[in-house]
Design an enzyme around this catalytic site. Sequence first.
Site, short mmCIF file in Angstrom:
data_model
loop_
_atom_site.label_atom_id
_atom_site.label_comp_id
_atom_site.label_asym_id
_atom_site.label_seq_id
_atom_site.Cartn_x
_atom_site.Cartn_y
_atom_site.Cartn_z
N ARG A 16 0.84 -1.21 0.00
CA ARG A 16 0.00 0.00 0.00
C ARG A 16 0.87 1.25 0.00
O ARG A 16 0.50 2.25 -0.62
CB ARG A 16 -0.96 -0.03 1.19
CG ARG A 16 -2.10 -1.01 0.96
CD ARG A 16 -3.12 -0.98 2.07
NE ARG A 16 -4.23 -1.87 1.77
CZ ARG A 16 -4.92 -2.54 2.68
NH1 ARG A 16 -4.60 -2.44 3.96
NH2 ARG A 16 -5.92 -3.32 2.32
N ARG A 151 1.12 0.72 -11.43
CA ARG A 151 0.17 0.81 -10.32
C ARG A 151 -0.90 -0.28 -10.43
O ARG A 151 -1.21 -0.97 -9.47
CB ARG A 151 -0.48 2.19 -10.39
CG ARG A 151 -1.22 2.67 -9.20
CD ARG A 151 -2.53 2.01 -8.95
NE ARG A 151 -3.05 2.51 -7.70
CZ ARG A 151 -4.04 1.95 -7.04
NH1 ARG A 151 -4.62 0.86 -7.47
NH2 ARG A 151 -4.46 2.47 -5.91
N ASN A 190 -11.71 -3.32 0.06
CA ASN A 190 -11.63 -2.67 1.36
C ASN A 190 -12.08 -1.21 1.17
O ASN A 190 -11.30 -0.36 0.72
CB ASN A 190 -10.19 -2.74 1.90
CG ASN A 190 -10.09 -2.20 3.30
OD1 ASN A 190 -10.79 -1.26 3.67
ND2 ASN A 190 -9.21 -2.79 4.10
N GLU A 271 -6.54 -8.09 -9.70
CA GLU A 271 -6.53 -8.94 -8.49
C GLU A 271 -7.42 -10.17 -8.69
O GLU A 271 -7.02 -11.30 -8.40
CB GLU A 271 -7.00 -8.14 -7.26
CG GLU A 271 -6.02 -7.06 -6.84
CD GLU A 271 -6.38 -6.42 -5.50
OE1 GLU A 271 -6.79 -7.12 -4.57
OE2 GLU A 271 -6.26 -5.18 -5.38
O1 LIG Z 1 -5.20 -1.91 -0.74
C1 LIG Z 1 -5.83 -2.87 -1.13
O2 LIG Z 1 -6.27 -3.75 -0.35
C2 LIG Z 1 -6.08 -3.06 -2.55
O3 LIG Z 1 -6.57 -4.10 -2.94
C3 LIG Z 1 -5.83 -1.94 -3.50
C4 LIG Z 1 -7.10 -1.12 -3.76
C5 LIG Z 1 -6.68 0.03 -4.73
O4 LIG Z 1 -6.77 -0.18 -5.93
O5 LIG Z 1 -6.22 1.05 -4.24
C6 LIG Z 1 -8.09 -1.99 -4.41
C7 LIG Z 1 -9.05 -2.63 -3.67
C8 LIG Z 1 -9.36 -2.29 -2.28
O6 LIG Z 1 -10.72 -2.09 -2.13
C9 LIG Z 1 -8.59 -1.15 -1.79
C10 LIG Z 1 -7.61 -0.54 -2.50
#
Ligand SMILES: O=C(O)C(=O)C[C@]1(C(=O)O)C=C[C@@H](O)C=C1
Length: 290
Positions: A16, A151, A190, A271
């Site tokens: 992150r 990214r 998330n 993902e």
């Molecule tokens: O940080 C994560 O858990 C991710 O999977 C990345 C990401 C994003 O693209 O920024 C994508 C899905 C989640 O809902 C949150 C953020």
Amino acid sequence: MNLLNKDDALSLARLRDVLIRLEDTIIFALIERAQFALNDCTYQPGVYKYDNGSQGSFLEYFLHEMEKVHARVRRYTSPDEYPFTSPLPEPMLPTLDFPPTLHPNKINVNKDIMERYLQDIVPKICAPGDDLNYGSSATRDTECLQALSKRIHYGKFIAESKFMDPTQQKTYIRLIQNKDRDAIMELLTNRTVEAALLRRLRRKALIYGSDITETGEIVTKEDQETPTTSTAANGDKQQHQQQEQSSRKIQADVVVDLYERFVIPLTKEVEVEYLLQRLDGWQIPEESKN
Ligand SMILES: O=C(O)C(=O)C[C@]1(C(=O)O)C=C[C@@H](O)C=C1
């Protein structure tokens, strides 16, 4: 991120952090591209004759030539780098030994990234018209595309990290076995992280898109020309805000919209695709069997 270190490459917190740093790279790359006009002829095939036989656009020609050099210095052997063009030459540098962090896969969404970039992003950030700066706009396009690609493909590492979480693995395995795309998408989402990201991004785009005075204050041209006072009528304030937006190097709304409608959804698609292939040729450990 040092991808030669497997622990780094699979720590969700570190991943992150990489995405947060890439926000800066992406905003600055967009600001750089926005200096130049749309220059539509650089995106149309067949405008020039190319010495490499390319039939595509000037941007594709430029990208391919650049990716050839980058391939020679082994850029695309790194698991977080994905080329837009092919075929590419073998590296001239000896191969690096990356630890096997990702499950073998061939996911590359650069075609989608290119389409969305040309259709949705360039027309929103660039002034219409042609300013003849074709080399400059193609150079900036390349930087934007590479940053977006990195990214979005980081989604693979994030998915792997989530899959390896012992509290989640059984659930992921069951959903993957059922090919339940929607449930996988829900499990990896998330919303708190997404909301915080969009808030931070708006702030960054507002700040990076403004100028700073010698005394360190953030200003736009209109701050100097049209002072706002607390007694200003609502209409005046609104007009001022609109002027302020249009004087920025990039509009914060455009950056937030880009992430909301394109960058985050495509990262999540990567993902999901990665997870759907995660069990192929993999021996499920006893403790993770459902
Ligand atoms: O940080 C994560 O858990 C991710 O999977 C990345 C990401 C994003 O693209 O920024 C994508 C899905 C989640 O809902 C949150 C953020």
